[in-house]
Design an enzyme around this catalytic site. Structure first.
Site, mmCIF file in Angstrom:
data_model
loop_
_atom_site.group_PDB
_atom_site.id
_atom_site.type_symbol
_atom_site.label_atom_id
_atom_site.label_comp_id
_atom_site.label_asym_id
_atom_site.label_seq_id
_atom_site.Cartn_x
_atom_site.Cartn_y
_atom_site.Cartn_z
ATOM 1 N N ASP A 199 -0.375 -55.433 1.616
ATOM 2 C CA ASP A 199 0.093 -54.121 2.065
ATOM 3 C C ASP A 199 1.099 -53.575 1.165
ATOM 4 O OD1 ASP A 199 0.886 -52.331 4.331
ATOM 5 O OD2 ASP A 199 2.638 -53.605 4.482
ATOM 6 N N ASP A 249 4.139 -50.853 1.824
ATOM 7 C CA ASP A 249 5.189 -50.576 2.528
ATOM 8 C C ASP A 249 5.889 -51.907 3.092
ATOM 9 O OD1 ASP A 249 5.105 -47.726 1.835
ATOM 10 O OD2 ASP A 249 3.937 -47.576 3.535
HETATM 11 C C1 BG6 Z 1 2.565 -47.965 6.714
HETATM 12 C C2 BG6 Z 1 3.806 -47.908 7.209
HETATM 13 O O1 BG6 Z 1 2.081 -48.405 5.499
HETATM 14 O O2 BG6 Z 1 1.866 -46.420 6.652
HETATM 15 C C3 BG6 Z 1 4.112 -47.028 8.273
HETATM 16 O O3 BG6 Z 1 4.316 -49.385 7.246
HETATM 17 C C4 BG6 Z 1 3.437 -45.563 8.023
HETATM 18 O O4 BG6 Z 1 5.459 -47.063 8.582
HETATM 19 C C5 BG6 Z 1 2.194 -45.783 7.625
HETATM 20 O O5 BG6 Z 1 4.017 -44.846 9.153
HETATM 21 C C6 BG6 Z 1 1.656 -43.841 7.349
HETATM 22 O O6 BG6 Z 1 2.294 -43.661 6.232
HETATM 23 P P1 BG6 Z 1 2.160 -42.064 5.780
HETATM 24 O O7 BG6 Z 1 2.752 -42.218 4.332
HETATM 25 O O8 BG6 Z 1 0.637 -41.832 5.678
HETATM 26 O O9 BG6 Z 1 2.841 -41.310 6.599
HETATM 27 MG MG MG Z 2 4.034 -52.874 5.705
#
Ligand code: BG6
Ligand code: MG
Length: 220
Positions: free
Chosen positions: A11, A13
């Site tokens: 993963d 984030d």
């Molecule tokens: C995930 C995060 O990796 O991506 C979430 O943990 C986030 O917090 C999701 O909402 C979607 O991200 P994005 O950048 O497409 O808004």
């Molecule tokens: Mg994550």
């Protein structure tokens, strides 16, 4: 049971980099502007889930029309992107690069599986996009975590089956997705990942050989 691992799938984030905090701050700013109560604890439920699902969880049953929902998601994303402006290789979390390099040297293929539509941009900003053999992101599949689809898609790109891959995740949704898909799991940092096969506080001390040995122990 013998285990035969050929890939590590990460993963992004909250595992490779601390952009989970930037997602939180962007949602928090939107919530404050709209007068919606939203705490760090509330944010735990947003970890790993898509932008749309995050908005729904933030709203906690409040109803808004579709045009407003789209505008709010855009605004949150604008805040999030602005916060990425200054990120560099220095924002890779401690131990992550070492683990990626060590795994690669051991012949393990490296994948990224992030629900984020910004994942490729973040990897470019961090200057680590070349370290991944396959990248699954918020555009790769329709059903996002906790559905296993993104991990299965990424494993396919790496030419491995789920039992040949280890997923590294900091979210409950991600660990649930990986377990449903039949993957090995390493839960990073939060109580919400305690269903994972192996738990680590972060990647700072993570060693590929030790992780494989710990998985072997759990499978005995
Ligand atoms: C995930 C995060 O990796 O991506 C979430 O943990 C986030 O917090 C999701 O909402 C979607 O991200 P994005 O950048 O497409 O808004
Ligand atoms: Mg994550």
């Amino acid at each position: 049971m013998t285990i035969d691992i050929h890939a590590f799938i990460f993963d992004l984030d909250g595992v490779i980099t601390d952009t989970a905090e930037f997602h939180y701050l962007a949602w928090k700013r939107l919530a404050d502007e709209e007068g919606i109560p939203f705490t760090r604890q509330d944010n735990e439920a947003l970890r790993g889930v898509s932008r749309r699902e995050s908005l729904d969880r933030l709203l906690k049953g409040r109803s808004i029309d579709e045009a407003t929902a789209q505008a709010w998601m855009q605004r949150k994303n604008d805040y999030y992107i602005a916060s990425l402006n200054d990120i560099t290789l220095a924002n890779v979390l401690p131990g992550a690069l070492n683990l990626l390099d060590e795994a690669r040297r051991a012949g393990i293929r490296i994948g990224l599986a992030s629900a984020s539509k910004n994942a490729q941009f973040v990897l470019e900003k961090l200057s680590i996009i070349d370290r991944f053999d396959a990248i699954g992101d918020g555009y790769s599949v329709v059903n996002t975590k906790p559905a296993p689809d993104l991990f299965i898609w990424t494993a396919g790109r790496l030419d491995v089956s789920p039992p040949q891959a280890v997923i590294f995740e900091d979210s409950e949704a991600g660990i649930a997705a990986a377990l449903t898909g039949g993957f090995w799991t390493v839960g990073i940092g939060h109580a919400s990942v305690d269903k994972a096969h192996v738990l680590l506080p972060d990647l700072s001390e993570a060693r590929a050989a030790a992780i494989l040995a710990a998985l072997r122990t759990t499978s005995e």
